[in-house]
Design an enzyme around this catalytic site. Structure first.
Site, PDB file in Angstrom:
ATOM      1  N   GLU A   1      -3.836   3.117   0.524  1.00 28.51           N
ATOM      2  CA  GLU A   1      -4.338   1.923   1.524  1.00 28.51           C
ATOM      3  C   GLU A   1      -5.686   1.882   1.937  1.00 28.51           C
ATOM      4  OE1 GLU A   1      -1.428   3.322   1.890  1.00 28.51           O
ATOM      5  OE2 GLU A   1       0.159   2.001   1.566  1.00 28.51           O
TER       6      GLU A   1
ATOM      7  N   HIS B   1       9.113   0.284  10.185  1.00 28.58           N
ATOM      8  CA  HIS B   1       9.049  -0.912   9.077  1.00 28.58           C
ATOM      9  C   HIS B   1       9.629  -2.191   9.754  1.00 28.58           C
ATOM     10  CE1 HIS B   1       9.114   2.484   6.394  1.00 28.58           C
ATOM     11  NE2 HIS B   1       8.930   1.670   5.459  1.00 28.58           N
TER      12      HIS B   1
END
Ligand SMILES: Cc1ncc(C[n+]2csc(CCOP(=O)(O)OP(=O)(O)O)c2C)c(N)n1
Ligand SMILES: Cc1ncc(C[n+]2csc(CCOP(=O)(O)OP(=O)(O)O)c2C)c(N)n1
Ligand SMILES: [Mg+2]
Ligand SMILES: [Mg+2]
Lengths: 339, 350, 350, 339
Positions: A65, A134
């Protein structure tokens, strides 16, 4: 292009349609991220784009990322307009330096000479038991640091219009879509998010809140997936004779302070509903704005309903205890009316 | 100028490790049993997961909440490595953790109850399938790719500082080898000669992205060169080959000679998560993987070499099935957590 | 099992690159001139920085605010690489950026004014010495170690996508090679065959920490193996050797053959920042570095080979001194920004 | 151990003394970070510790913040009590995932079975022209995510006592020391931070605000380096007949809400002064708490003074425009008194 007055589509489709239209109208728009290619995005945000625009403009990335978000910085400086997907906002911690120290600040640090027209789109929110890493909202963190616009659509119409606005914008935009609004088959989704979406490209300006429903007794300020829950709570409360005005902020940066203040000046009461953590976040900011700008209009203490500063637990009963529910909203409004 | 340096050692033959190790204390049948236990667990979890879900993979319905990443096919990695570990050795695992947890000795009932989100779960239902913690056997995992590596280095450092001869194993997918934490952790472990074994499970995909589209080299084990540590690639998803490589790496770590990087070719017999339609797989890929099922291959070997009888095998199948059913029954029958549980354990109360 | 793979190519002799290149369009004297310009700039900056400071390194006093990381001694890296770059090639640099900026052609007056925090500076005084941006020559830098690498990959990708044959150079210290961004960026660049040249300046220290205490391998260039790209180590801080290696790497990138990793041995003739007492250096280390000053060595070579006359050298010294004085004068005489300037440029106004 | 009634030492020395005493009393305490060894910490926080405790307990690290902060997670799970230095809080973005998704949440995600007694100490703040990537406060971000205690001492006494408390605590603590309070020779430092510090070990409990100065007319809630500036502003304001009560929060998590609310109940006015960015941060949270819990006591709108949502600019005049100054505090208080 086909246009209709009543073309209800899912938010996922609204987003991928906006991306497709942006890519058609501007060859500088490119897209990359994890599983945005053949897979079409884990949450369907890039469905069909790989097929339409090919591997030169729609690129799967490694699980790197920092590198691929940082790459958007260099690519935008060289004239591209990248849209990059961070699969879950929860993963921001592996790439935050590129986002907040560079993407956000280079324009300022360069005295206005460097521009980064980048959209970082990312999935937020819980409600389907994906647990502590999440399921977070976290947008307040991006709203706290200067230089990033922060968009959080609550329905398919806004999702398309805000995506197109974000892509055309010369500033970096963090675009947060709530998984529970996307209309995915495999996840509970709020049908209120599936609304009429014009087929043509259009924009919804960043920085303008929307009165999602008018009311007289109390202002309920919220954003994202909480808008739908608030609307349902409002129906219940209407039956009790409580008239709730719902402000959908749409963006945290720019923040439409006027919309909040005006509503509170009318209703004299404020409830803030947020899916982010309660402290030092969105709900605090809205409360403070009103205490600064509309204090004298408040007839009762403000009330914040948000995730109560605990990580999102896994089990269904625990998760639904901490994420604001329709019933919790009803109770918060009642409490404000009674105090 | 292209650097064609020697790469890591590649092991691909399920050769005569068995002969070599046969008499040296390794219980091949026990390893087989644990592999079977894992497989039955994962298969039953796959079934249980879809129970009561409409549509079939609706994440909201049925007895098991949340996402589900199953490790069937990857049993050899977990078992071949964990065979060398003591309870007080440390293991950190990724989002696909069941095989590792079972191999490391995590309590099956408490783990299953956790996956069901029950009060009797390892974390009282607060962690879930990607967040299994069992300090009793020093096991933990995380849903963030690559996140288990730094803690493993720290655990190794701590054990050495304490004079324990423990080791830490960090398990991760091949996709994790492109995350910054991989690099930082391997360098730090090598620099500090920490007793850590880094084990990559190369199931060839990170969700839909094949290794060739994420990784600039064929084998991540070649990256060991970048840290001056041994790198080994084990082809063939063969538990005995893994066992041998892990033996050397664990011994090396225990003796204070520093970390090793092992990458293991393996196969993901289910999708990335349950519900993954796997549109990105080439036709026949899945069938090919199934044909090379590491458990049937191991069984055939054990039978062929008379290390296990057909009867023992049937007994094992019965045993592990019972164990799994008992765990699932326990999980099903366990109570939901009290809602107030959500507010506890943010901080240790002082 | 220890992997003793071949490592990167090591170049250490300031051999006959000169002969080789003498007639091939490279202007050695111009390279020398730029090295001198950088050196004079850094020396004058060191003096100016302490002006009016009591105590001597009080960061608050004097005409130059903030921290100051000088690159004297590291001129060969910047110049040897930038000699191959066009204005529209991209360069990202770290916290120690002056040599790189000057070599890349950043406007010296605007840059100096920026370092003085003036309204006429590159960023109107908002960026400062670690944040020099000059889009005219596609130069930028950052105060975060390793942060310049990902943007360089993205710039490379963009140029290729646009059909430009540009390249991007990411410059970083040897200390940056242990940051996750290093790994992620090299993998991504290699995977995408992006036209990027990664250049590490190995001045052997990251603040007080010597390379041996931060890096598990002797040479970071060996890490190129981990990405299947060429890795070159240039010993000796020799501008011609760097020039040659960069030539090959830049050509490779321009031709679409992907990235290269170059590590260059160099020396930091000032402290990490101005005010660093350098207690961590071995006795005599600094003197040794000074003895091997790359600029005097290059001058001697140019004179010995009759590539430059004594007169031309003196002229150059005069020229660069004037250029630097003019830039400093410009900076001193420039106005402070208006306070309201602080509120502009957070966002592009639409 | 020598004790005295008036031993004024710098905050840097107070911190290194606390660390030394903790390391003496508990062999499980280890220390690592960049340049914490021979160099003694860039800001002097670890001065002398390498010499005293040697390379086994005081370790320089590579520039690998994710790895070495993450290492504290594993080491603490195995029974150590690491103190780790992140050189500047501005660098959090390269390591945030280990911090907020793991260090902060593992206790919760493990159902209380795993503990991480880790102190992450880090330098905050500006005022010496280190520009946009080395001058930030940012503590609100750590206070926003659940599972981290956040300590921000304003003087040497608190610095020592809070460090000892943090190390003895079984929870992860983000310990933020302001560079401008450390008493470094090469940087402007507020002499008000250099106070009497007992030589013996002692603790200052985390979660108890301190009334730094009593007053009647207005409550000024602040933290860290702003406490000293507020005290000076208070002196000025006293000459104008305005009596300011200053609350030094000391920690953002736990937040001593009662101290804030009590003070506002007494003074009926609130000014919040913060060196972090203005929006979605500390100043918002305090404002919201008061609007929730003491609304009826407020006689005028609250006022926030903080970094006005711009990156920290480099030039002296620009930096001093955006970081709250003594004079800006004076003006904010006056404004509240007039409204
Ligand atoms: C930092 C981070 N990025 C992305 C993800 C989303 N994600 C979860 S699993 C996964 C693929 C992991 O692939 P691999 O490491 O090969 O493990 P496998 O799933 O194949 O076992 C991804 C991208 C994540 N959890 N964390
Ligand atoms: C991510 C990050 N960590 C730490 C620092 C603090 N820091 C600034 S320069 C430096 C040393 C860098 O060493 P190196 O990369 O070798 O470059 P050099 O200073 O030697 O030129 C450190 C640790 C930083 N700026 N960014
Ligand atoms: Mg994989
Ligand atoms: Mg260096």
């Amino acid at each position: 292009m086909e246009s209709t007055q009543n073309r209800k589509i899912t938010m996922a489709r609204a987003i991928s349609e906006a991306l497709a239209q942006a890519m058609e109208e501007d060859p500088r728009v490119m897209l990359w991220g994890e599983d945005v290619g053949v897979y079409g995005g884990i949450f369907g945000s890039t469905e069909g784009l790989y097929e339409k625009f090919g591997p030169e403009r729609v690129m799967d990335t490694p699980i790197s990322e920092s590198a691929f978000i940082g790459a958007a910085i260099g690519a935008s400086a060289e004239g591209m307009r990248p849209v990059v997907e961070l699969m879950f906002i929860d993963f921001f911690g592996v790439a935050m330096d590129q986002i907040y120290n560079h993407l956000a600040k280079n324009h300022y640090m360069s005295g206005g000479h460097v521009r980064h027209p980048v959209v970082l789109m990312t999935a937020i929110g819980g409600g389907y038991n994906d647990a502590a890493q999440h399921s977070q909202a976290l947008y307040s963190i991006f709203a706290h640091v200067p230089g990033l616009k922060v968009a959080v659509p609550s329905n398919a119409y806004d999702a398309k219009g805000m995506m197109l606005a974000a892509i055309r914008e010369d500033n970096p935009v963090i675009y947060c879509f709530h998984k529970g609004l996307m209309g995915l088959g495999w996840m509970p989704s709020d049908s209120l998010a599936e609304v009429h979406v014009p087929a043509e490209p259009y924009t919804v300006p960043l920085g303008q809140a929307r009165v999602a429903a008018e009311g007289e007794d109390v202002s309920l300020v919220t954003i994202g997936a909480m808008v739908g829950k608030a609307l349902k709570a409002r129906d219940r409360l209407a039956r009790e004779g409580i008239s709730v005005e719902i402000i959908d902020l749409r963006t945290l940066v720019p923040l439409d302070r006027a919309a909040v203040v005006e509503s509170v000046m009318k209703t004299h009461r404020l409830v803030i509903v947020d899916e982010d953590y309660r402290s030092y976040g969105m709900s605090a900011e809205i409360g403070a704005v009103v205490a600064e700008e509309a204090l004298d209009y408040l007839e009762s203490p403000i009330r914040r309903l948000a995730v109560p500063d605990v990580p999102i637990p896994y089990s269904r009963i625990l998760e639904s205890t901490v994420i604001p529910s329709e019933m919790a909203i009803v109770e918060a409004v009642r409490a404000v009316m009674e105090s | 100028m292209v650097n064609n340096g020697n790469r890591s050692i590649i092991k691909s033959e399920p050769i005569d490790y068995l002969d070599f190790h046969g008499g040296m204390g390794m219980d091949t049948v026990e390893m087989y049993r644990i592999m079977c236990l894992i497989r039955v667990f994962e298969d039953r979890m796959a079934e249980t997961y879809t129970e009561g879900k409409t549509p079939l993979f609706s994440i909201a319905g049925g007895p098991v909440p949340g996402e589900m990443h199953l490790a069937a096919g990857q049993e050899p990695v977990a078992v071949g490595v964990a065979a060398h570990l003591r309870a007080d050795d440390v293991m950190t695992a990724p989002h696909r953790p069941h095989h590792a947890a079972i191999a490391k000795g995590v309590d099956l009932k408490a783990m299953t109850a956790e996956i069901f989100g029950k009060a009797t779960g390892l974390s009282k239902g607060k962690g879930g399938h990607m967040h299994l913690f069992d300090p009793r056997v020093h096991f933990s995992c995380s849903g963030i790719v690559g996140a288990g590596l730094p803690p493993a280095v720290g655990a190794g450092l701590a054990m050495r500082h304490q004079g324990r001869d423990g080791v830490a194993v960090a398990l991760a997918g091949e996709g994790a080898a492109n995350q910054g934490t991989f690099h930082e952790s391997l360098n730090l472990a090598a620099l500090w000669k920490a007793p850590v074994i880094f084990v990559l499970e190369d199931n060839q995909y990170a969700i839909s992205v094949p290794k060739s589209q994420s990784t600039a080299v064929m084998r991540n084990s070649d990256r060991a060169v970048a840290y001056g540590i041994p790198g080994v690639y084990i082809a063939g998803n063969d538990v005995m080959a893994i066992y041998e490589a892990a033996e050397e790496a664990v011994a090396r770590a225990r003796e204070g000679r520093g970390p090793t990087l092992i990458e293991v070719e393996t196969t993901r017999l289910y999708g990335h998560f349950q519900g993954d339609a796997e549109v990105y797989l080439a036709e026949g890929q899945k069938e090919e993987w199934r044909r090379r099922d590491p458990i049937s291959r191991f069984r055939d070997l054990l039978l062929a070499r008379d290390l296990m009888s057909e009867e023992r095998d049937q007994e094992i199948q019965r045993e592990v099935r019972e164990q799994v059913e008992e765990a699932i029954r326990y999980a099903r029958e366990s109570p939901e957590p009290e809602p107030s549980e959500a507010f506890d354990d943010v901080f240790v109360d002082i």
